[in-house]
Design a protein around this motif. Structure first.
Motif, short mmCIF file in Angstrom:
data_model
loop_
_atom_site.label_atom_id
_atom_site.label_comp_id
_atom_site.label_asym_id
_atom_site.label_seq_id
_atom_site.Cartn_x
_atom_site.Cartn_y
_atom_site.Cartn_z
N SER A 152 0.82 -1.22 0.00
CA SER A 152 0.00 0.00 0.00
C SER A 152 0.84 1.26 0.00
O SER A 152 0.38 2.32 -0.41
N LEU A 196 -0.41 -4.72 6.31
CA LEU A 196 -1.47 -4.03 5.57
C LEU A 196 -2.76 -4.02 6.38
O LEU A 196 -3.46 -2.99 6.45
N ILE A 197 -3.08 -5.15 6.99
CA ILE A 197 -4.34 -5.27 7.74
C ILE A 197 -4.36 -4.31 8.93
O ILE A 197 -5.38 -3.66 9.20
N HIS A 251 -5.53 -0.75 8.14
CA HIS A 251 -6.83 -0.56 7.47
C HIS A 251 -7.63 0.56 8.13
O HIS A 251 -7.67 0.68 9.36
N TYR A 286 -12.09 -0.17 5.32
CA TYR A 286 -12.87 -1.40 5.50
C TYR A 286 -13.76 -1.71 4.28
O TYR A 286 -14.89 -2.18 4.42
N GLU A 346 -9.63 -3.47 0.93
CA GLU A 346 -8.96 -3.88 2.16
C GLU A 346 -9.38 -5.28 2.62
O GLU A 346 -8.60 -6.01 3.23
N ASP A 355 -7.10 -8.16 1.70
CA ASP A 355 -5.94 -8.45 2.54
C ASP A 355 -6.30 -9.53 3.57
O ASP A 355 -5.50 -10.43 3.85
N CYS A 411 -8.06 -4.37 15.47
CA CYS A 411 -8.83 -4.03 14.26
C CYS A 411 -10.33 -4.11 14.54
O CYS A 411 -11.10 -3.23 14.13
N TYR A 440 -16.79 -6.81 6.35
CA TYR A 440 -15.38 -6.81 6.79
C TYR A 440 -15.25 -7.53 8.12
O TYR A 440 -14.33 -8.32 8.33
#
Length: 486
Positions: free
Chosen positions: A64, A107-108, A111, A114, A118, A121, A152, A173
């Motif tokens: 990203s 990457l996650i 985020h 969402y 994304e 990933d 997250c 998500y």
């Protein structure tokens, strides 16, 4: 075999110097990746066509932080990488050795949108941890994935404070995030990592009580949450956060979820795959938390197995639309795993008391479970349950009025029927009895039926001759009806 190569930055410069044509390189890369995505759907010769450098290049594409690639190119690169992980053993073997998992996890953790871009990933990390068991340990020990993914989930729930409902994209998500957490928690040590799981369950408790935009969004989140909870049924503390005493909201959600599935199955006969995928996990969770937490078991018993009344004994246990009837109906499901789990769940609600199990379901429905556990002669299972002081007399009152009329096999009061031997002489009765013996013996010889007696271990033992069924008929009374304080 067609090979498609994405040019790197240096190659791009050289190409631009040699070719003065105005070429949209971003569009060219996108088309090249689209072709790769389509070709990578087929596993034929894929292992021989892919090299480690190709995987490294895809890892660069999905980064990203890189400004070299457009969002569309990065998204297509994720799809190519997803196909390759699914279809190629070579790619998976290289992923175990490389740091691709670390890059995807990074990457996650960054985020914020969402959205679908994304979510891919999450799909990549899900595939890596599903296809490569070694990476689950790496995710837990090296990347501390449970803590990162829990954060997250907490970040998403915090966004909902000022919203009326959760947007559908974020609900989807959350579902994908819970799927990934299921993979990661497969490798967790529930005793050593108890604090991590308690924090995760706290986030789950917040998530399950969010106001979702639609029932479909809520069902998606609950489905994946149930799958995740199947990995947490060995210790009390984590699940106690979700199912606390004096608060039955979450356990009601799971029970209602199960009942909705069973209702939908009434109009969709034969969908065994759907049954197994949807019902098995929620039955496992309800069974597990009922064993772990007395307050959950006691509440579920009050809902599923309310006190028997004379009205209940006028119909068979599997008839009707009550929670008990729908669960008892599963006892005879063609899928043995579902039938066993439904029976074990009811048996836990009865605190492994054979007498209570037979009283609620009938001996015919309970026979399979009792045979497996060696309890056909009555008694109790090996598990120990807490003692509750209230409810015993209320449960027995309605039942005792009609107990002498109940058929113990079907657990229903049947209409009196005239004896088939009425008007027969003793010689005729003996003739009919021997005729039946010979018929049973013929069926045994052809293997159509296999009569059995109850062995010393409480399990069925196949007999060699029908006359062996006469042995041991003087069975002493059992202690099934002993007082139970639930």
């Amino acid at each position: 075999m067609i090979r498609i190569k994405l040019v790197t930055g240096d190659d791009e410069k050289a190409s631009a110097e040699d070719n003065k044509d105005d070429v949209d390189n971003s569009l060219l890369k996108l088309k090249a990746l689209t072709a790769c995505r389509i070709l990578s759907r087929d596993s034929t010769d894929l292992n021989e066509s892919i090299e480690n450098d190709h995987v490294d290049l895809m890892a660069q594409v999905i980064d990203s932080s890189s400004l070299r690639w457009s969002t569309e190119v990065k998204f297509e690169g994720k799809k190519v990488l997803s196909n390759c992980i699914q279809q190629s053993e070579t790619v998976r073997a290289y992923c175990v050795q490389s740091d691709l998992l670390s890059k995807v996890f990074h990457l996650i953790t960054s985020h914020k949108a969402y959205d679908e871009f994304e979510r891919f990933d999450l799909r990549l990390m899900f595939l890596l941890t599903a296809k490569c068991e070694e990476l689950r340990t790496v995710a837990n020990q090296k990347l501390r994935a449970i803590e990162g993914l829990t954060t997250c989930l907490q970040n998403i729930t915090r966004l909902q404070k000022d919203r009326k409902t959760v947007p559908s994209d974020e609900a989807v998500y959350m579902g994908e995030l819970l799927k990934l957490l299921f993979n990661v928690t497969l490798a967790v040590d529930q005793a050593d990592d108890k604090d991590k799981l308690v924090r995760l369950c706290t986030a789950l408790d917040h998530a399950i009580n969010l106001p979702f935009h639609s029932d479909a969004d809520q069902q998606n989140v609950i489905t994946n949450m149930i799958g995740l909870l199947t990995n947490m049924l060995d210790t009390k503390d984590p699940t106690l956060v979700i199912f606390p005493p004096n608060n039955t909201n979450n356990i009601d959600k799971l029970l209602n979820f199960l009942m909705k599935i069973l209702e939908s199955m009434d109009s969709n006969d034969g969908n065994l795959l759907g049954l197994k995928q949807e019902i098995s996990p929620v039955l496992m969770v309800l069974w597990g938390v009922s064993k772990l937490h007395p307050h959950v078991r006691k509440y579920l018993k009050s809902v599923i197995l309310p006190p028997l009344t004379t009205e209940d004994l006028k119909r068979k246990p599997e008839e009707g639309g009550s929670p008990k009837a729908r669960l008892v109906k599963l006892f005879t499901n063609a899928d043995t795993q579902i039938s066993m789990m439904a029976a074990e769940f009811i048996f836990v609600l009865c605190k492994h008391n054979v007498g209570k199990m037979v009283k609620q379901t009938g001996y015919g429905h309970a026979a399979g479970l009792l045979a497996r556990r060696g309890l056909m002669m009555g008694g109790r299972g090996d598990e120990e349950f807490s003692s509750d002081s209230e409810g015993e007399q209320e449960e027995e009152e309605g039942y005792k009025k009609e107990a002498h009329k109940v058929n113990p096999i079907t657990n229903v009061v049947e209409e009196e029927r005239p004896s088939p031997f009425e008007g027969m002489s003793d010689e005729q009765k003996e003739y009919e009895a021997m005729k039946m013996v010979n018929m049973i013996n013929d069926l045994m010889k052809t293997g159509i039926i296999k009569p059995a007696t109850v062995g010393p271990d409480g399990k069925p033992v196949e007999v060699e001759h029908v006359l062996q069924l006469q042995e041991g008929l003087n069975i002493p009374p059992t202690s099934d009806d002993q007082s139970d304080s639930d």
